[in-house]
Each structure stands twice: as C-alpha cells, then as structure tokens.
Design a protein around this motif. Structure first.
Motif, PDB file in Angstrom:
ATOM      1  N   VAL A  21       0.836  -1.198   0.000  1.00  0.00           N
ATOM      2  CA  VAL A  21       0.000   0.000   0.000  1.00  0.00           C
ATOM      3  C   VAL A  21       0.874   1.254   0.000  1.00  0.00           C
ATOM      4  CG1 VAL A  21      -1.598   1.357   1.434  1.00  0.00           C
ATOM      5  CG2 VAL A  21      -2.025  -1.071   1.034  1.00  0.00           C
ATOM      6  N   TYR A  22       1.885   1.257   0.865  1.00  0.00           N
ATOM      7  CA  TYR A  22       2.740   2.453   0.948  1.00  0.00           C
ATOM      8  C   TYR A  22       3.560   2.672  -0.320  1.00  0.00           C
ATOM      9  CZ  TYR A  22       1.711   4.332   5.428  1.00  0.00           C
ATOM     10  OH  TYR A  22       1.079   4.956   6.439  1.00  0.00           O
ATOM     11  N   ARG A  23       4.079   1.575  -0.856  1.00  0.00           N
ATOM     12  CA  ARG A  23       4.879   1.696  -2.080  1.00  0.00           C
ATOM     13  C   ARG A  23       4.053   2.319  -3.194  1.00  0.00           C
ATOM     14  NH1 ARG A  23       6.017  -3.348  -2.780  1.00  0.00           N
ATOM     15  NH2 ARG A  23       7.671  -3.308  -1.214  1.00  0.00           N
ATOM     16  N   TYR A  24       2.832   1.842  -3.316  1.00  0.00           N
ATOM     17  CA  TYR A  24       1.938   2.354  -4.361  1.00  0.00           C
ATOM     18  C   TYR A  24       1.665   3.849  -4.145  1.00  0.00           C
ATOM     19  CZ  TYR A  24      -2.147   2.633  -7.434  1.00  0.00           C
ATOM     20  OH  TYR A  24      -3.029   2.985  -8.423  1.00  0.00           O
ATOM     21  N   LEU A  25       1.373   4.216  -2.891  1.00  0.00           N
ATOM     22  CA  LEU A  25       1.073   5.621  -2.585  1.00  0.00           C
ATOM     23  C   LEU A  25       2.250   6.519  -2.959  1.00  0.00           C
ATOM     24  CD1 LEU A  25      -0.697   5.300   0.896  1.00  0.00           C
ATOM     25  CD2 LEU A  25      -1.752   5.939  -1.276  1.00  0.00           C
ATOM     26  N   TYR A  28       2.799   6.445  -7.094  1.00  0.00           N
ATOM     27  CA  TYR A  28       1.827   6.988  -8.027  1.00  0.00           C
ATOM     28  C   TYR A  28       1.180   8.311  -7.605  1.00  0.00           C
ATOM     29  CZ  TYR A  28       2.224   2.592 -10.502  1.00  0.00           C
ATOM     30  OH  TYR A  28       2.714   1.519 -11.202  1.00  0.00           O
ATOM     31  N   LYS A  29       1.626   8.845  -6.485  1.00  0.00           N
ATOM     32  CA  LYS A  29       0.911  10.045  -6.010  1.00  0.00           C
ATOM     33  C   LYS A  29       1.064  11.225  -6.981  1.00  0.00           C
ATOM     34  CE  LYS A  29       4.620  11.643  -3.011  1.00  0.00           C
ATOM     35  NZ  LYS A  29       5.067  11.985  -1.669  1.00  0.00           N
ATOM     36  N   GLU A  30       2.158  11.205  -7.770  1.00  0.00           N
ATOM     37  CA  GLU A  30       2.352  12.312  -8.708  1.00  0.00           C
ATOM     38  C   GLU A  30       1.712  12.038 -10.069  1.00  0.00           C
ATOM     39  OE1 GLU A  30       3.650  14.985  -7.573  1.00  0.00           O
ATOM     40  OE2 GLU A  30       4.476  14.189  -5.708  1.00  0.00           O
ATOM     41  N   ASN A  31       1.342  10.767 -10.304  1.00  0.00           N
ATOM     42  CA  ASN A  31       0.793  10.425 -11.623  1.00  0.00           C
ATOM     43  C   ASN A  31      -0.649  10.889 -11.797  1.00  0.00           C
ATOM     44  OD1 ASN A  31       3.152   8.963 -11.327  1.00  0.00           O
ATOM     45  ND2 ASN A  31       2.425   7.295 -12.654  1.00  0.00           N
ATOM     46  N   ASP A  32      -0.995  11.245 -13.040  1.00  0.00           N
ATOM     47  CA  ASP A  32      -2.383  11.585 -13.326  1.00  0.00           C
ATOM     48  C   ASP A  32      -3.201  10.319 -13.535  1.00  0.00           C
ATOM     49  OD1 ASP A  32      -1.844  14.226 -13.190  1.00  0.00           O
ATOM     50  OD2 ASP A  32      -1.520  14.499 -15.341  1.00  0.00           O
ATOM     51  N   THR A  43      -5.575  -2.019  -4.411  1.00  0.00           N
ATOM     52  CA  THR A  43      -6.855  -2.079  -3.690  1.00  0.00           C
ATOM     53  C   THR A  43      -7.007  -3.417  -2.968  1.00  0.00           C
ATOM     54  OG1 THR A  43      -7.832  -0.601  -5.327  1.00  0.00           O
ATOM     55  CG2 THR A  43      -9.359  -1.813  -3.934  1.00  0.00           C
ATOM     56  N   GLU A  44      -6.498  -4.466  -3.581  1.00  0.00           N
ATOM     57  CA  GLU A  44      -6.565  -5.789  -2.933  1.00  0.00           C
ATOM     58  C   GLU A  44      -5.726  -5.809  -1.650  1.00  0.00           C
ATOM     59  OE1 GLU A  44      -5.607  -8.518  -6.063  1.00  0.00           O
ATOM     60  OE2 GLU A  44      -7.633  -8.401  -6.891  1.00  0.00           O
ATOM     61  N   SER A  45      -4.559  -5.171  -1.720  1.00  0.00           N
ATOM     62  CA  SER A  45      -3.744  -5.071  -0.512  1.00  0.00           C
ATOM     63  C   SER A  45      -4.467  -4.274   0.566  1.00  0.00           C
ATOM     64  CB  SER A  45      -2.407  -4.384  -0.811  1.00  0.00           C
ATOM     65  OG  SER A  45      -1.574  -5.251  -1.545  1.00  0.00           O
ATOM     66  N   PRO A  75      -5.213   7.536 -10.120  1.00  0.00           N
ATOM     67  CA  PRO A  75      -4.798   6.723  -8.967  1.00  0.00           C
ATOM     68  C   PRO A  75      -5.635   7.002  -7.718  1.00  0.00           C
ATOM     69  CG  PRO A  75      -3.125   8.380  -9.498  1.00  0.00           C
ATOM     70  CD  PRO A  75      -4.120   8.387 -10.627  1.00  0.00           C
ATOM     71  N   LEU A  76      -5.867   5.968  -6.971  1.00  0.00           N
ATOM     72  CA  LEU A  76      -6.628   5.999  -5.707  1.00  0.00           C
ATOM     73  C   LEU A  76      -8.140   6.171  -5.876  1.00  0.00           C
ATOM     74  CD1 LEU A  76      -4.256   8.132  -3.420  1.00  0.00           C
ATOM     75  CD2 LEU A  76      -4.216   5.678  -3.866  1.00  0.00           C
ATOM     76  N   ALA A  77      -8.622   6.181  -7.152  1.00  0.00           N
ATOM     77  CA  ALA A  77     -10.071   6.323  -7.369  1.00  0.00           C
ATOM     78  C   ALA A  77     -10.816   5.131  -6.774  1.00  0.00           C
ATOM     79  CB  ALA A  77     -10.366   6.455  -8.856  1.00  0.00           C
TER      80      ALA A  77
END
Lengths: 161, 256
Positions: A21-25, A28-32, A43-45, A75-77
């Motif tokens: 979860v943290y790695r993903y955050l 991708y936090k800067e990606n559109d 989301t599964e994690s 991301p995060l939708a």
C-alpha cells in the motif's frame, strides 16, 4: 492465539500488504493516470488490511475483465470508493458489508449494500467523491455516475480507453 | 471482583484488550464484549451496570457516545480509541480515562490505577455499615447500669435494675432496693438522675427518683397532683408535683 509459527507468518503477510500500500502511494501520487491492473492490486492489498480489521464483517467480490484491466484510471479512485463504503456503512459480523467491484463495457462499478452508520466521525468532509468526480472531468472530460437506491449505493467509474 | 464490559467493534482489538486485562489484573471479569451501538444499548437496558466499561469510540454503526447519551449509565468509562479528537465528549460521558491505541499493558494499568483511586476516594464518603453503627453507638448516650455504694470500708456494686427508688432527705441520698435493703450513696440526686436511664427512672419531685417497676398505683390528689404508691414502703408519700404530672403519666405509658 494461533501457533507461534502461524502467527509470525500472519504478521509477515500483514506487513507485506501494508508495504504494498505504501509503495503504491509513494510511486503513483504524482501520476495523473495509472493502469487499472495496478490500482486493483493495490486495492486488494488495502482490502486485505481492512479484512484483518473487520474479519467476517467485510465481504468482497472482485470481477474485472482482462480488457478493462489494461485501461487506466486516476490513482486511488478505486481505493477511495472502498474507503467510503467502509466509512459510511455498518461493517460488523452481525451485519456484514457486501462490496462488489465489477465491470461492463463502459464502467467499473463499485456497489455495496446501504446500511449507514448512525453517526459519522468528525472528519467526514465528503471530499472523496467530489475529488474523483473532478479528476475524471479534468483528465478525461467524463462524468462518474452515482446511484443511491433504498438498499444499495453504487458508483460507476467510466472506463477510459 | 471488577465486572467489566468491552465495547469494541474490531474483534482483534477486543481480544487484545481482553488479553492485556487478564494479564495485568486477576480481579477483572469481562462479562460482555460488544461491537455496536445497537447491541450495547439493548444489553445495558437489560443488565445491571458493570463496574467499569472499556469503550471504543468509533463503532460499526456509529460513535459510542450515542449509547451513553440515550442510557443513564452510572458506570465509569475508560475510552480506548485511535483518535484524540473526542476527549471533551468523553468527559461528558463518565469518562475517567482516555487510552490512545495501540494499547499497551502499561497504559491500561495506568488507567485502572486511576479507577482504583477514584473508587477509593468516592467510597470514603459513604460510611460503611460498621462505621454507621459506631456512630449510632456514640450518639446514643449510654446509661449507668451499676451504682457503686460505699458500705463502711467496702465498695458494693448494685445493679440499677435492683433499685426500687432513690430518696433524698436532709442532704443524704438513700438507695432502696426491691429486696427491701437500704443504703446511702455519695452522689447527688441530679447526678443520679442524669446517669440512670430515663426510660426506667423518673424524678417525680425533688425527693424521689423512682423505678418504673416499683409503681403499684397512682392516686389523684388535689389541684391536679398525683400520689404514686409503690410496692415498697416509702419514708413519706410520693407526691408528683403539678409540673411533673403530665410528663410522669406520659412516661408511664411509654414502652421501654
């Protein structure tokens, strides 16, 4: 408490999912935009962590076709919709929350049974859905669909090709 | 034993708290664990209030304050939560401590110590049954049950219940017993009157202090006075003065 070995295994598993979860955050936090496939994995994690917390109170079913997995979304939708469902509804073994994540040609559909909590935490600013709505508008000029029936709450995210 | 209730919607957190409590205190019994407002509200209405409640704030169906708002509970509550934004509300709801998750044995112990202290402080104000009895004993004057009489160079105890009457004449007080014996006593009539149980002895006038059981009959005398006749002979007639007449008749009627 389970056997020490099993317990340790469980703890490792849990930490593994939290780090996903943290790695993903961080990634991708800067990606559109992000691949649906990656958002799903993340989301599964996130759902694993929630399941550990709620145990049988949270029942999840995910069924997304291969074609949709290759498309993208902000991301995060998806995660935000899951978080909302858990935040606003009763989640307990006595009254489980049933959460479905499915797709059709046009939409990724997140659907849950509606059993609203009596009172909400103070920090509920209703910004989650608004944020997703605005990003779809700005990035893809598309509208998300929100449906509320007597028994269910449904959010449809347009599949972006 | 301390009867405790745990209100926590996450099974793991509830178990964790239960483990900690069992580990640090042997005198705690967890009578019930509940996860929702609905369940807890119903339970509290049907059961006696526990000695203490460990309560999460965000429950599966809302904030636990709803339980305490709707039910008049006297039990102290230790709130256990991951959020520090509800402290003020916690105090409005019998909160005595606010534990931030994650829980540790040290934190739980600390809050239980506070519980013990508060309990001790409040229970001091409610005297125990023993203390009340001691107080009643203190407030109720105790009367002399034995008189000490000097007979030549000896001191003889005489039970008050054996005394038929006391008679004052010429600066001397005599004790007359039911068994016809007569002695002199050093004390004054006023002293004796105050030391002997007033429900047994009555000062009918300056000269006589008489035992209830010595009275045989009462005769009317002129100008609303009475003459008390005893089973024993008396040196002179016992005239109950006008002032003493009514209290005397009331005293005779009252039961011991």
């Amino acid at each position: 408490m389970p056997e020490p070995y099993l317990f340790l295994k469980k703890v490792k598993e849990y930490i593994g999912e939290v780090s996903n979860v943290y790695r993903y955050l961080l990634q991708y936090k800067e990606n559109d935009m992000v691949a649906v496939e990656d958002e799903l994995k993340f989301t599964e994690s996130y759902l694993y962590i929630l399941s550990e917390r709620f145990e049988s109170g949270l029942q999840v079913e995910i069924s997304i076709g291969e074609r949709t997995r290759k498309t993208s979304l902000p991301p995060l939708a998806l995660q935000t919709l899951v978080e909302n469902a858990v935040k606003h509804n009763i989640v307990s073994p006595a009254r489980p929350l049933y959460l479905e994540i499915t797709d059709n040609d046009e939409f990724i559909v997140v659907r849950n049974n509606l059993q609203l909590k009596h009172s909400l935490p103070n920090d509920s600013s209703q910004s989650g859905l608004k944020n997703i709505h605005e990003r779809y508008g700005l990035l893809a000029n598309k509208e998300i669909v929100i449906e509320k029936t007597a028994t269910h709450f449904i959010v449809k995210l347009p599949v972006l090709v | 034993m301390i009867n405790a209730v745990i209100i926590e919607d996450e099974p793991k957190a509830a178990n964790e708290l239960k483990d900690i409590l069992e580990q640090i205190r042997k005198d705690i019994v967890i009578v019930k664990t509940m996860g929702s407002i609905e369940e807890a509200s119903e339970w509290f209405q049907q059961n006696d209030p526990p000695d203490i409640i460990f309560s999460d704030i965000q429950l599966s169906d809302g904030l636990s304050f709803e339980i305490y708002k709707n039910i008049d509970l006297s039990s102290p509550i230790i709130f256990c939560t991951a959020f520090d934004e509800y402290t003020l509300k916690a105090f409005e709801a019998n909160g005595i401590s606010y534990l931030l998750k994650p829980m540790t044995p040290a934190k739980v112990e600390e809050s239980l110590r506070k519980y013990d202290e508060l309990k001790a402080a409040f229970s001091k104000r409610q005297p125990s049954a023993n203390q009340l009895e001691a107080l009643i004993r203190q407030l109720r004057p105790s009367y002399q049950t034995t008189l000490l009489i000097n007979v030549r160079d000896k001191i003889m105890p005489v039970k008050a219940e054996d005394v038929a009457y006391l008679y004052y004449n010429n600066g001397v007080v005599s004790v007359y017993l039911f068994n016809q014996q007569q002695y002199f006593i050093q004390e004054t009539m006023d002293d004796l009157e105050s030391k002997l149980n007033p429900s047994t002895f009555f000062r009918v006038n300056r000269q006589y202090l008489i035992h209830r059981n010595s009275i045989q009959e009462i005769e009317r005398y002129f100008s609303r006075k009475f003459i008390a006749k005893l089973f024993l002979k008396t040196p002179e007639p016992i005239i109950v003065s006008k002032i003493k007449a009514t209290p005397f008749m009331n005293w005779i009627k009252e039961s011991i």
